[in-house]
Design a protein around this motif. Structure first.
Motif, PDB file in Angstrom:
ATOM      1  N   GLU A 153     -33.727  30.376  -0.874  1.00  0.00           N
ATOM      2  CA  GLU A 153     -35.076  29.956  -0.488  1.00  0.00           C
ATOM      3  C   GLU A 153     -35.559  28.816  -1.386  1.00  0.00           C
ATOM      4  O   GLU A 153     -36.148  27.834  -0.904  1.00  0.00           O
ATOM      5  CB  GLU A 153     -36.038  31.137  -0.581  1.00  0.00           C
ATOM      6  N   LEU A 154     -35.304  28.945  -2.692  1.00  0.00           N
ATOM      7  CA  LEU A 154     -35.709  27.892  -3.624  1.00  0.00           C
ATOM      8  C   LEU A 154     -34.947  26.591  -3.362  1.00  0.00           C
ATOM      9  O   LEU A 154     -35.498  25.497  -3.500  1.00  0.00           O
ATOM     10  CB  LEU A 154     -35.494  28.363  -5.068  1.00  0.00           C
ATOM     11  N   ARG A 155     -33.690  26.705  -2.975  1.00  0.00           N
ATOM     12  CA  ARG A 155     -32.934  25.510  -2.605  1.00  0.00           C
ATOM     13  C   ARG A 155     -33.562  24.867  -1.367  1.00  0.00           C
ATOM     14  O   ARG A 155     -33.679  23.637  -1.285  1.00  0.00           O
ATOM     15  CB  ARG A 155     -31.470  25.871  -2.323  1.00  0.00           C
ATOM     16  N   GLY A 156     -33.962  25.698  -0.405  1.00  0.00           N
ATOM     17  CA  GLY A 156     -34.641  25.182   0.778  1.00  0.00           C
ATOM     18  C   GLY A 156     -35.925  24.464   0.417  1.00  0.00           C
ATOM     19  O   GLY A 156     -36.233  23.393   0.956  1.00  0.00           O
ATOM     20  N   ASP A 157     -36.691  25.038  -0.510  1.00  0.00           N
ATOM     21  CA  ASP A 157     -37.942  24.413  -0.955  1.00  0.00           C
ATOM     22  C   ASP A 157     -37.674  23.034  -1.559  1.00  0.00           C
ATOM     23  O   ASP A 157     -38.405  22.069  -1.294  1.00  0.00           O
ATOM     24  CB  ASP A 157     -38.635  25.297  -2.000  1.00  0.00           C
ATOM     25  N   ALA A 158     -36.621  22.961  -2.398  1.00  0.00           N
ATOM     26  CA  ALA A 158     -36.290  21.686  -3.050  1.00  0.00           C
ATOM     27  C   ALA A 158     -35.861  20.643  -2.032  1.00  0.00           C
ATOM     28  O   ALA A 158     -36.254  19.473  -2.107  1.00  0.00           O
ATOM     29  CB  ALA A 158     -35.192  21.914  -4.084  1.00  0.00           C
ATOM     30  N   GLY A 163     -37.509  15.771   1.496  1.00  0.00           N
ATOM     31  CA  GLY A 163     -37.456  15.168   2.818  1.00  0.00           C
ATOM     32  C   GLY A 163     -36.197  15.490   3.595  1.00  0.00           C
ATOM     33  O   GLY A 163     -35.946  14.886   4.648  1.00  0.00           O
ATOM     34  N   LYS A 164     -35.387  16.433   3.137  1.00  0.00           N
ATOM     35  CA  LYS A 164     -34.134  16.788   3.802  1.00  0.00           C
ATOM     36  C   LYS A 164     -34.358  18.036   4.649  1.00  0.00           C
ATOM     37  O   LYS A 164     -33.918  19.140   4.313  1.00  0.00           O
ATOM     38  CB  LYS A 164     -33.032  17.002   2.772  1.00  0.00           C
ATOM     39  N   ARG A 165     -35.045  17.862   5.761  1.00  0.00           N
ATOM     40  CA  ARG A 165     -35.464  18.992   6.585  1.00  0.00           C
ATOM     41  C   ARG A 165     -34.285  19.756   7.193  1.00  0.00           C
ATOM     42  O   ARG A 165     -34.296  20.990   7.238  1.00  0.00           O
ATOM     43  CB  ARG A 165     -36.400  18.506   7.700  1.00  0.00           C
ATOM     44  N   ASP A 166     -33.286  19.032   7.658  1.00  0.00           N
ATOM     45  CA  ASP A 166     -32.140  19.701   8.275  1.00  0.00           C
ATOM     46  C   ASP A 166     -31.419  20.608   7.269  1.00  0.00           C
ATOM     47  O   ASP A 166     -31.071  21.756   7.580  1.00  0.00           O
ATOM     48  CB  ASP A 166     -31.158  18.679   8.842  1.00  0.00           C
ATOM     49  N   GLU A 167     -31.207  20.075   6.061  1.00  0.00           N
ATOM     50  CA  GLU A 167     -30.539  20.860   5.019  1.00  0.00           C
ATOM     51  C   GLU A 167     -31.418  22.034   4.582  1.00  0.00           C
ATOM     52  O   GLU A 167     -30.926  23.132   4.321  1.00  0.00           O
ATOM     53  CB  GLU A 167     -30.195  19.976   3.826  1.00  0.00           C
ATOM     54  N   ALA A 168     -32.718  21.780   4.495  1.00  0.00           N
ATOM     55  CA  ALA A 168     -33.647  22.844   4.112  1.00  0.00           C
ATOM     56  C   ALA A 168     -33.616  23.959   5.147  1.00  0.00           C
ATOM     57  O   ALA A 168     -33.620  25.155   4.798  1.00  0.00           O
ATOM     58  CB  ALA A 168     -35.063  22.287   3.981  1.00  0.00           C
ATOM     59  N   ARG A 188     -42.628  35.274   4.877  1.00  0.00           N
ATOM     60  CA  ARG A 188     -42.793  33.984   4.210  1.00  0.00           C
ATOM     61  C   ARG A 188     -41.624  33.062   4.528  1.00  0.00           C
ATOM     62  O   ARG A 188     -41.809  31.871   4.801  1.00  0.00           O
ATOM     63  CB  ARG A 188     -42.881  34.207   2.698  1.00  0.00           C
ATOM     64  N   LEU A 189     -40.430  33.603   4.523  1.00  0.00           N
ATOM     65  CA  LEU A 189     -39.243  32.810   4.828  1.00  0.00           C
ATOM     66  C   LEU A 189     -39.247  32.326   6.277  1.00  0.00           C
ATOM     67  O   LEU A 189     -38.853  31.185   6.568  1.00  0.00           O
ATOM     68  CB  LEU A 189     -37.987  33.650   4.567  1.00  0.00           C
ATOM     69  N   GLU A 190     -39.688  33.188   7.174  1.00  0.00           N
ATOM     70  CA  GLU A 190     -39.765  32.797   8.579  1.00  0.00           C
ATOM     71  C   GLU A 190     -40.710  31.619   8.773  1.00  0.00           C
ATOM     72  O   GLU A 190     -40.425  30.684   9.527  1.00  0.00           O
ATOM     73  CB  GLU A 190     -40.210  33.990   9.422  1.00  0.00           C
ATOM     74  N   LEU A 191     -41.849  31.648   8.079  1.00  0.00           N
ATOM     75  CA  LEU A 191     -42.808  30.548   8.170  1.00  0.00           C
ATOM     76  C   LEU A 191     -42.214  29.251   7.618  1.00  0.00           C
ATOM     77  O   LEU A 191     -42.432  28.166   8.167  1.00  0.00           O
ATOM     78  CB  LEU A 191     -44.099  30.917   7.420  1.00  0.00           C
ATOM     79  N   GLN A 194     -39.755  27.867  10.143  1.00  0.00           N
ATOM     80  CA  GLN A 194     -40.479  27.220  11.238  1.00  0.00           C
ATOM     81  C   GLN A 194     -41.046  25.875  10.803  1.00  0.00           C
ATOM     82  O   GLN A 194     -41.008  24.894  11.560  1.00  0.00           O
ATOM     83  CB  GLN A 194     -41.601  28.139  11.727  1.00  0.00           C
ATOM     84  N   ASP A 195     -41.567  25.814   9.586  1.00  0.00           N
ATOM     85  CA  ASP A 195     -42.122  24.572   9.073  1.00  0.00           C
ATOM     86  C   ASP A 195     -41.051  23.491   8.954  1.00  0.00           C
ATOM     87  O   ASP A 195     -41.339  22.293   9.072  1.00  0.00           O
ATOM     88  CB  ASP A 195     -42.766  24.828   7.699  1.00  0.00           C
ATOM     89  N   ALA A 196     -39.815  23.936   8.729  1.00  0.00           N
ATOM     90  CA  ALA A 196     -38.706  22.986   8.627  1.00  0.00           C
ATOM     91  C   ALA A 196     -38.130  22.645   9.991  1.00  0.00           C
ATOM     92  O   ALA A 196     -37.136  21.912  10.096  1.00  0.00           O
ATOM     93  CB  ALA A 196     -37.611  23.553   7.737  1.00  0.00           C
ATOM     94  N   GLY A 197     -38.766  23.183  11.045  1.00  0.00           N
ATOM     95  CA  GLY A 197     -38.319  22.881  12.402  1.00  0.00           C
ATOM     96  C   GLY A 197     -37.274  23.831  12.936  1.00  0.00           C
ATOM     97  O   GLY A 197     -36.620  23.541  13.941  1.00  0.00           O
TER      98      GLY A 197
END
Length: 207
Positions: A153-158, A163-168, A188-191, A194-197
């Motif tokens: 999750e923290l890697r996704g946040d970073a 700006g790396k939405r696909d990787e996130a 929280r993770l689901e949100l 979704q925010d990352a598309g």
């Protein structure tokens, strides 16, 4: 008492004395070893207690310094080891963050000689602060190879902050897969996904 009985007792006594002569060193060695183990265990217990007292004193000093607005509180915990020392340093870092001393909190976390059982927690706390201070590249490097849901999750946040939405989206998806369905963190993770598309699947559906 018959003569034969006396001879038998004498023979038995000789056998006992002979056995003692042959095994005297072994017996003495066993006794010495037993005493050494007892005293060694006692010394170790007293040593650990002394270390815990030292860590507690260092922890109290660091907290007082932070609350008083002084810098360098993390130096008070330098060189301390063990579970108690790790927990104390984590608490100091939390107090430093609450006091607005994020850089000091980062220094405290970097300086922890963490107990192996608590190393993942220390790593994740540090990555969280690095993300919060705009150091996403450092956070990603720190979490490289981690497979725990919180680390993913923290890697996704970073990645999202970079700006790396696909990787996130990929990291959030893997974090959801590694997370228990009943976990409070799931929503929280689901949100975030979704925010990352991303699409939030049914728990039984592969991500």
């Amino acid at each position: 008492m018959a003569i034969d009985d006396l001879l038998d007792e004498h023979e038995q006594g000789e056998r006992v004395r002979s056995w003692l002569r042959n095994n005297a060193l072994t017996l003495v060695g066993g006794v010495v070893l037993g005493i050494a183990v007892i005293y060694g265990w006692r010394w170790w217990g007293e040593h650990r207690l002394k270390q815990d007292h030292q860590v507690h004193a260092a922890y109290e000093q660091a907290i007082r310094q932070t609350e008083a607005g002084a810098d360098g509180a993390s130096a008070a915990l330098s060189g301390q080891e063990g579970v108690y020392a790790t927990l104390a340093a984590l608490r100091v870092a939390k107090v430093q963050v609450e006091a607005g001393k994020v850089d000091e909190a980062v220094a405290t976390l970097r300086g922890i000689d963490a107990d192996p059982t608590l190393q993942p927690l220390v790593t994740q706390r540090l990555a969280q602060l690095l993300n919060a201070t705009g150091k996403q590249d450092e956070a990603l490097k720190l979490l490289e190879g981690e497979t725990d849901s919180a680390a993913l999750e923290l890697r996704g946040d970073a990645l999202l902050a970079s700006g790396k939405r696909d990787e996130a989206r990929g990291e959030y998806g893997k974090a959801l897969t590694a997370l228990d369905v009943a976990s409070p963190a799931r929503r929280r993770l689901e949100l975030k996904l979704q925010d990352a598309g991303g699409h939030v699947p049914d728990p039984a559906e592969p991500i």
